[in-house]
Scaffold this motif. Structure first.
Motif, PDB file in Angstrom:
ATOM      1  N   UNK A  14      -9.366 -14.140  34.350  1.00 34.20           N
ATOM      2  CA  UNK A  14     -10.597 -14.440  33.614  1.00 34.20           C
ATOM      3  C   UNK A  14     -11.821 -13.910  34.354  1.00 34.20           C
ATOM      4  N   UNK A  15     -11.832 -13.987  35.671  1.00 35.79           N
ATOM      5  CA  UNK A  15     -12.958 -13.471  36.453  1.00 35.79           C
ATOM      6  C   UNK A  15     -13.068 -11.955  36.296  1.00 35.79           C
ATOM      7  N   UNK A  16     -11.932 -11.274  36.319  1.00 39.26           N
ATOM      8  CA  UNK A  16     -11.932  -9.818  36.140  1.00 39.26           C
ATOM      9  C   UNK A  16     -12.415  -9.443  34.737  1.00 39.26           C
ATOM     10  N   UNK A  17     -11.994 -10.192  33.744  1.00 42.92           N
ATOM     11  CA  UNK A  17     -12.447  -9.928  32.373  1.00 42.92           C
ATOM     12  C   UNK A  17     -13.951 -10.160  32.250  1.00 42.92           C
ATOM     13  N   UNK A  18     -14.448 -11.216  32.871  1.00 39.57           N
ATOM     14  CA  UNK A  18     -15.885 -11.492  32.847  1.00 39.57           C
ATOM     15  C   UNK A  18     -16.683 -10.379  33.501  1.00 39.57           C
ATOM     16  N   UNK A  19     -16.187  -9.862  34.609  1.00 41.64           N
ATOM     17  CA  UNK A  19     -16.880  -8.762  35.299  1.00 41.64           C
ATOM     18  C   UNK A  19     -16.917  -7.512  34.415  1.00 41.64           C
ATOM     19  N   UNK A  20     -15.817  -7.236  33.724  1.00 40.36           N
ATOM     20  CA  UNK A  20     -15.775  -6.069  32.830  1.00 40.36           C
ATOM     21  C   UNK A  20     -16.737  -6.238  31.663  1.00 40.36           C
ATOM     22  N   UNK A  21     -16.794  -7.428  31.099  1.00 39.59           N
ATOM     23  CA  UNK A  21     -17.702  -7.681  29.971  1.00 39.59           C
ATOM     24  C   UNK A  21     -19.158  -7.568  30.413  1.00 39.59           C
ATOM     25  N   UNK A  22     -19.479  -8.100  31.593  1.00 43.35           N
ATOM     26  CA  UNK A  22     -20.851  -7.989  32.088  1.00 43.35           C
ATOM     27  C   UNK A  22     -21.231  -6.533  32.310  1.00 43.35           C
ATOM     28  N   UNK A  23     -20.320  -5.752  32.854  1.00 42.02           N
ATOM     29  CA  UNK A  23     -20.576  -4.326  33.063  1.00 42.02           C
ATOM     30  C   UNK A  23     -20.812  -3.628  31.722  1.00 42.02           C
ATOM     31  N   UNK A  24     -20.004  -3.931  30.739  1.00 41.90           N
ATOM     32  CA  UNK A  24     -20.121  -3.310  29.427  1.00 41.90           C
ATOM     33  C   UNK A  24     -21.394  -3.745  28.715  1.00 41.90           C
ATOM     34  N   UNK A  25     -21.751  -5.040  28.780  1.00 39.84           N
ATOM     35  CA  UNK A  25     -22.927  -5.543  28.064  1.00 39.84           C
ATOM     36  C   UNK A  25     -24.198  -4.879  28.571  1.00 39.84           C
ATOM     37  N   UNK A  26     -24.382  -4.704  29.901  1.00 43.58           N
ATOM     38  CA  UNK A  26     -25.578  -4.033  30.428  1.00 43.58           C
ATOM     39  C   UNK A  26     -25.582  -2.577  30.023  1.00 43.58           C
ATOM     40  N   UNK A  27     -24.361  -1.913  30.044  1.00 43.19           N
ATOM     41  CA  UNK A  27     -24.245  -0.493  29.760  1.00 43.19           C
ATOM     42  C   UNK A  27     -24.374  -0.217  28.272  1.00 43.19           C
ATOM     43  N   UNK A  28     -23.681  -0.989  27.423  1.00 42.66           N
ATOM     44  CA  UNK A  28     -23.547  -0.642  26.007  1.00 42.66           C
ATOM     45  C   UNK A  28     -24.840  -0.758  25.219  1.00 42.66           C
ATOM     46  N   UNK A  29     -25.652  -1.757  25.464  1.00 46.00           N
ATOM     47  CA  UNK A  29     -26.874  -1.905  24.695  1.00 46.00           C
ATOM     48  C   UNK A  29     -27.773  -0.692  24.880  1.00 46.00           C
ATOM     49  N   UNK A  30     -27.980  -0.298  26.118  1.00 46.48           N
ATOM     50  CA  UNK A  30     -28.816   0.869  26.382  1.00 46.48           C
ATOM     51  C   UNK A  30     -28.207   2.112  25.743  1.00 46.48           C
ATOM     52  N   UNK A  31     -26.919   2.302  25.930  1.00 47.88           N
ATOM     53  CA  UNK A  31     -26.261   3.495  25.403  1.00 47.88           C
ATOM     54  C   UNK A  31     -26.353   3.565  23.884  1.00 47.88           C
ATOM     55  N   UNK A  83     -17.171   6.436  25.442  1.00 47.21           N
ATOM     56  CA  UNK A  83     -18.012   6.394  26.635  1.00 47.21           C
ATOM     57  C   UNK A  83     -17.882   5.138  27.473  1.00 47.21           C
ATOM     58  N   UNK A  84     -17.301   4.099  26.934  1.00 48.11           N
ATOM     59  CA  UNK A  84     -17.284   2.804  27.613  1.00 48.11           C
ATOM     60  C   UNK A  84     -16.621   2.895  28.986  1.00 48.11           C
ATOM     61  N   UNK A  85     -17.232   2.253  29.990  1.00 47.61           N
ATOM     62  CA  UNK A  85     -16.702   2.317  31.349  1.00 47.61           C
ATOM     63  C   UNK A  85     -15.607   1.285  31.635  1.00 47.61           C
TER      64      UNK A  85
END
Length: 126
Positions: free
Chosen positions: A81-98, A41-43
């Motif tokens: 590194x900026x792109x990786x940080x953006x992906x991690x932030x997107x995943x961290x908000x999404x994954x905990x709830x999921x 499911x990860x975006x």
């Protein structure tokens, strides 16, 4: 292949790398089940599940160039590194709830993959 690398190992879990394949060995099958569901499911780009034979999960390495290696200076650009940080932030908000929702539903006798349930809702938001 240069051999087998022990990525992490302790009493409950070990991860080994053999070339472009990671083998995760876990004493708790439920943890592996949650991980496989989250991968599906990860975006963001995630490893492809090659096979599962409890207690082992085989994952393909994520394609692309590594940003760095532990103990060595990174040669990746600031933009990478900026792109990786953006992906991690997107995943961290999404994954905990999921993960919390999927776990709660499973523990209470519901199928989170049933049509219209949590997994469908998450897919719609991606």
């Amino acid at each position: 292949m240069d051999g087998i690398e022990i990525v992490i190992a302790h009493r409950a879990r070990a991860t080994l790398r053999a070339g472009d394949v990671f083998l995760k060995i876990d004493t708790d099958q439920a943890r592996i089940d949650v991980e496989v569901a989250a991968i599906a499911l990860a975006p963001i780009p995630t490893p492809r599940v090659l096979w599962r034979r409890p207690p082992v999960l085989a994952l393909a390495a994520v394609p692309g160039r590594a940003l760095g290696r532990l103990g060595r200076p990174s040669t990746a650009s600031p933009a990478a590194w900026a792109a990786a940080g953006a992906a991690v932030r997107k995943l961290a908000r999404w994954s905990l709830r999921a993960l919390l929702a999927i776990r709660w539903l499973s523990e209470h006798g519901f199928d989170p993959a049933a049509p219209g349930c949590e997994i469908d809702v998450l897919k719609d938001r991606m």
